[in-house]
Enzyme design. Structure first.
Site, PDB file in Angstrom:
ATOM      1  N   LYS A 165      30.943  46.939  45.242  1.00 60.28           N
ATOM      2  CA  LYS A 165      31.291  48.339  45.527  1.00 60.28           C
ATOM      3  C   LYS A 165      30.861  49.277  44.393  1.00 60.28           C
ATOM      4  O   LYS A 165      31.669  50.025  43.848  1.00 60.28           O
ATOM      5  CB  LYS A 165      32.792  48.464  45.797  1.00 60.28           C
ATOM      6  CG  LYS A 165      33.287  47.639  46.971  1.00 60.28           C
ATOM      7  CD  LYS A 165      34.785  47.828  47.185  1.00 60.28           C
ATOM      8  CE  LYS A 165      35.275  47.017  48.366  1.00 60.28           C
ATOM      9  NZ  LYS A 165      35.276  45.558  48.110  1.00 60.28           N
TER      10      LYS A 165
ATOM     11  N   ARG B 171      42.041  35.645  53.620  1.00 56.26           N
ATOM     12  CA  ARG B 171      43.358  35.010  53.632  1.00 56.26           C
ATOM     13  C   ARG B 171      43.696  34.227  54.905  1.00 56.26           C
ATOM     14  O   ARG B 171      44.300  33.153  54.810  1.00 56.26           O
ATOM     15  CB  ARG B 171      44.434  36.067  53.332  1.00 56.26           C
ATOM     16  CG  ARG B 171      44.527  36.382  51.850  1.00 56.26           C
ATOM     17  CD  ARG B 171      45.393  37.592  51.554  1.00 56.26           C
ATOM     18  NE  ARG B 171      44.674  38.829  51.798  1.00 56.26           N
ATOM     19  CZ  ARG B 171      45.081  40.029  51.367  1.00 56.26           C
ATOM     20  NH1 ARG B 171      46.202  40.136  50.684  1.00 56.26           N
ATOM     21  NH2 ARG B 171      44.378  41.104  51.613  1.00 56.26           N
TER      22      ARG B 171
END
Length: 231
Positions: free
Chosen positions: A63, A206
């Protein structure tokens, strides 16, 4: 290939942990995202190279967001490595144009609004618009600046596709196959919804890492992707 459409978030702190996950998942995952957690280990580019040697694609999710010359230089440097996707923030047109000029074969993605943010978060930043409006506006700006596509929640995928067209690459994190996970992700969708609304790739971390059988969880997602893309 449909099996390339699942990107596993390799959000670990060491090269040893990364290798364990790559071995554990085997051929259930063909595309890996390398984010900030691994960067401070000093092994980031070693793991990147090892993934490429195993025939995996690599998504560099750092990013970038800085002055145009600095980001352009970083992207230019990344061309030395086998990188398929890379992220920069989609908030500064001159920065995006400078990065696009240096991307070579890397497909460059603009991060629109983080999936951990909602309308209230944007308002606290002085942005008095709904996430969908902000995401679409930034997606159009990213495409105009020469980026290949964007990172956005699946909740905005349909709106991006309608506004930016078929050739805009849409990568969706915040995927929760079993519904909201009660974590820091606020704008989430499930796998079929993401692809029905226009996603090209999904990023899952996750729900696979925390599963009792991570490889089986990845294969289940692969099956959902295959079904979604065949309709």
């Amino acid at each position: 290939m449909s099996r390339d459409r699942l990107i596993f978030a390799l959000d670990v702190a060491t090269a040893d942990e990364a290798r364990q996950w790559i071995d554990r998942l085997g051929d259930s995952v063909a595309f890996y995202k390398l984010g900030m957690e691994l960067l401070t280990s000093g092994d980031y580019f070693r793991v990147l190279g090892e993934l490429a040697e195993r025939g995996k694609q690599v998504f560099v999710d750092l990013k970038f967001h800085d002055v145009p010359a600095t980001v352009a230089s970083a992207i230019r440097g990344l061309r030395r490595y086998p990188v398929s996707l890379c992220t920069i923030h989609a908030q500064h047109e001159a920065m995006m144009r400078a990065a696009a000029d240096e991307k070579g074969d890397i497909r460059l993605l603009g991060v629109t609004v983080l999936t951990s943010m909602d309308a209230a978060d944007l308002q606290r930043m002085g942005i008095d618009h709904e996430p969908r409006e902000v995401v679409v506006d930034r997606a159009l700006m990213a495409r105009a600046a020469g980026l290949d596509g964007v990172v956005a929640s699946g909740q905005e995928a349909a709106a991006i596709r309608a506004a930016a067209g078929a050739d805009c690459l849409i990568v969706c994190p915040g995927i929760r196959p079993a519904g909201p996970g009660g974590d820091d992700q606020k704008r989430t969708v499930d796998v079929p919804t993401a692809f029905a609304d226009g996603a090209d790739y999904i990023v899952v971390g996750r729900p696979i890492r925390n599963a009792a059988d991570p490889r089986a969880a990845a294969e289940a997602i692969q099956a959902q992707i295959a079904a979604a893309r065949s309709t």
